[in-house]
Design an enzyme around this catalytic site. Structure first.
Site, PDB file in Angstrom:
ATOM      1  CG  HIS A 230       0.940  -0.152  12.506  1.00  0.00           C
ATOM      2  ND1 HIS A 230       0.536   0.358  11.293  1.00  0.00           N
ATOM      3  CD2 HIS A 230       0.751  -1.494  12.394  1.00  0.00           C
ATOM      4  CE1 HIS A 230       0.166  -0.617  10.485  1.00  0.00           C
ATOM      5  NE2 HIS A 230       0.293  -1.745  11.125  1.00  0.00           N
TER       6      HIS A 230
ATOM      7  CD  GLU B 266      -2.280  -3.263   7.975  1.00  0.00           C
ATOM      8  OE1 GLU B 266      -1.527  -3.014   8.933  1.00  0.00           O
ATOM      9  OE2 GLU B 266      -2.255  -2.623   6.899  1.00  0.00           O
TER      10      GLU B 266
ATOM     11  CG  HIS C 104      -1.835  -6.107  13.504  1.00  0.00           C
ATOM     12  ND1 HIS C 104      -2.741  -5.084  13.657  1.00  0.00           N
ATOM     13  CD2 HIS C 104      -1.007  -5.715  12.501  1.00  0.00           C
ATOM     14  CE1 HIS C 104      -2.469  -4.119  12.795  1.00  0.00           C
ATOM     15  NE2 HIS C 104      -1.439  -4.486  12.076  1.00  0.00           N
TER      16      HIS C 104
ATOM     17  CG  HIS D 112      -0.746  -0.452   2.445  1.00  0.00           C
ATOM     18  ND1 HIS D 112       0.222   0.135   3.194  1.00  0.00           N
ATOM     19  CD2 HIS D 112      -1.278  -1.433   3.202  1.00  0.00           C
ATOM     20  CE1 HIS D 112       0.283  -0.477   4.353  1.00  0.00           C
ATOM     21  NE2 HIS D 112      -0.601  -1.428   4.385  1.00  0.00           N
TER      22      HIS D 112
ATOM     23  CG  HIS E 292       5.739  -7.920   8.461  1.00  0.00           C
ATOM     24  ND1 HIS E 292       5.094  -8.538   7.418  1.00  0.00           N
ATOM     25  CD2 HIS E 292       4.837  -7.050   8.982  1.00  0.00           C
ATOM     26  CE1 HIS E 292       3.859  -8.074   7.321  1.00  0.00           C
ATOM     27  NE2 HIS E 292       3.673  -7.167   8.264  1.00  0.00           N
TER      28      HIS E 292
HETATM   29 FE1  FEO Z   1      -0.160  -3.772  10.334  1.00  0.00          FE
HETATM   30 FE2  FEO Z   1       1.729  -6.284   8.971  1.00  0.00          FE
HETATM   31  O1  FEO Z   1       0.159  -5.344   9.367  1.00  0.00           O
END
Ligand code: FEO
Length: 397
Positions: free
Chosen positions: A144, A80, A78, A24, A224
């Protein structure tokens, strides 16, 4: 596809997205990983899932160590969708007894996934028995997203930190000690600058409160990049440094150009900065990505912006990068503006408003050039660089 052993009880069962290049609007030149973790306790527990299209990869890795149907608990740290996109399919396949998330996670997962399964809300200090070990929770609001949460596997002393302490870095070497700092450091900085930077005050408060809780994890497992097992303090210290945004003798000059005039001005600004003893990064929006501009800005004390005029506006690529930088809220910057125009200098003057909106202190007058800059204009650009360099030096005293 195989799971990767982290400890005797914990496995990585995530996915590697080798070829993603745009996350994104963030340029991910080294791809990324979506990390999910399997705890082989008496009640096998899955922490986070992966992006929807990587569901088969995650399930294959789980299958390599356990029948997925034996998983009793799923924890969503999370919401997302790079970590929850595969959640509905995973729940449907596994039929776990419990799915846990934070209170904001409950809202965010519901509004994104419209799940047909129940989720239990946990908050900071809550603990759940996973059979032979305990998972405790620490909400990490706005690190975040509002729902962000850490999970701590107590006996194994592993902290699962969702996006925090991660990086977009696809690697088959899933541990810090298997990767070279020279390869990953820029990606870690880039991740902080593009994802975490606006929440730096929260980072500092959060690091302090985690210290007060007495947590000293042996392993930090983010969602990640790789897992920190050799030196988890390394990434914590880097976060403390980046969040502090202390002054540094470095400046970023970001510009675009139409017929080379604004570029020439940029080069003279950069030369003034160099002459003043300041490290400078000269970044043309013809060749640089917005996400690399903010990465260079992370340890800089000045932002200097230059644009030509097109159709009575600043150049579109400059509007893009300035919009992006404003959202990321880098603090403690001085700066100035410059640019070339044909018959309407107003758009260049409007750059002053852009600096103000980003809370950049303008410390030198805007320099404009009607068409091609003459020697006086170029000298004014050089002086701009020198002035900014002096202002940085004052901040460093
Ligand atoms: Fe905030 Fe890796 O997603």
């Amino acid at each position: 596809m195989k799971a990767v052993k982290i400890t005797d009880k914990v496995y990585w069962v995530g996915a590697i997205d080798w070829n993603i290049r745009d996350f994104h609007g963030y340029s991910t030149k080294q791809g990324t990983t979506y990390n999910a973790f399997l705890i082989l306790s008496e009640k096998p527990t899955l922490i986070d899932t992966v992006k929807k299209e990587f569901y088969p990869e995650m399930m294959a890795r789980i299958q390599s160590v356990i029948d997925p149907k034996k998983i009793k608990i799923i924890i969503s740290n999370h919401s997302e969708m790079d970590h929850s996109g595969a959640l509905p399919e995973t729940v449907a396949a596994i039929q776990p007894e419990e799915v846990y998330c934070s209170d904001m996670g409950h809202i965010d997962l519901t509004e994104q996934l419209y799940p047909n399964f129940d989720m239990k809300v946990v908050k900071t200090g809550d603990r759940i028995d996973v059979g032979g070990d305990t998972v405790s929770f620490v909400e990490a609001r706005m690190l975040h997203w509002p729902d962000s949460m850490f999970s701590y596997l107590e006996k194994e002393n592993i902290l699962f930190t969702n996006d925090v302490f991660g990086m977009h870095y696809a690697t088959g070497k899933l541990f810090d000690d298997e990767n070279n700092e020279i390869d990953w450091l820029y990606e870690a900085e880039k991740y902080y600058a593009n994802i975490v930077l606006p929440y730096s005050d929260i980072v500092l408060r959060f690091l302090d409160s985690v210290k007060k809780m007495g947590l000293s994890p042996k392993i930090i497992a983010p969602d990640h990049g790789f897992i920190w097992r050799k030196d988890p303090a390394k990434i914590i210290d880097l976060y403390a440094k980046w969040a502090a945004q202390a002054p540094n003798n470095k400046a970023v000059v970001v510009y675009d150009t139409m017929w080379g005039s604004t570029q020439k001005m940029a080069e003279y600004v950069a030369d003034g900065l160099r002459e003043g003893g300041t490290e400078v990064k000269l970044m043309s929006m013809h060749s640089c990505h917005r996400s690399d501009v903010v990465t260079e800005l992370l340890d800089s004390s000045a932002l200097v912006i230059g644009s030509p005029v097109l159709n009575s506006e600043i150049f579109p690529a400059m509007a893009d990068v300035l919009c992006y930088l404003k959202g990321l809220k880098k603090k403690n910057l001085v700066g100035a503006a410059f640019g070339s125009y044909g018959w309407n200098p107003a758009p260049i003057k409007s750059l002053e408003e852009k600096l103000k909106a980003m809370k950049v202190e303008q410390v030198a007058p805007t320099v404009t050039s009607k068409f091609v800059p003459n020697a006086d204009t170029l000298e004014a650009c050089r002086q701009m660089g020198l002035t900014i360099s002096q202002k940085i030096a004052e901040k460093l005293k």
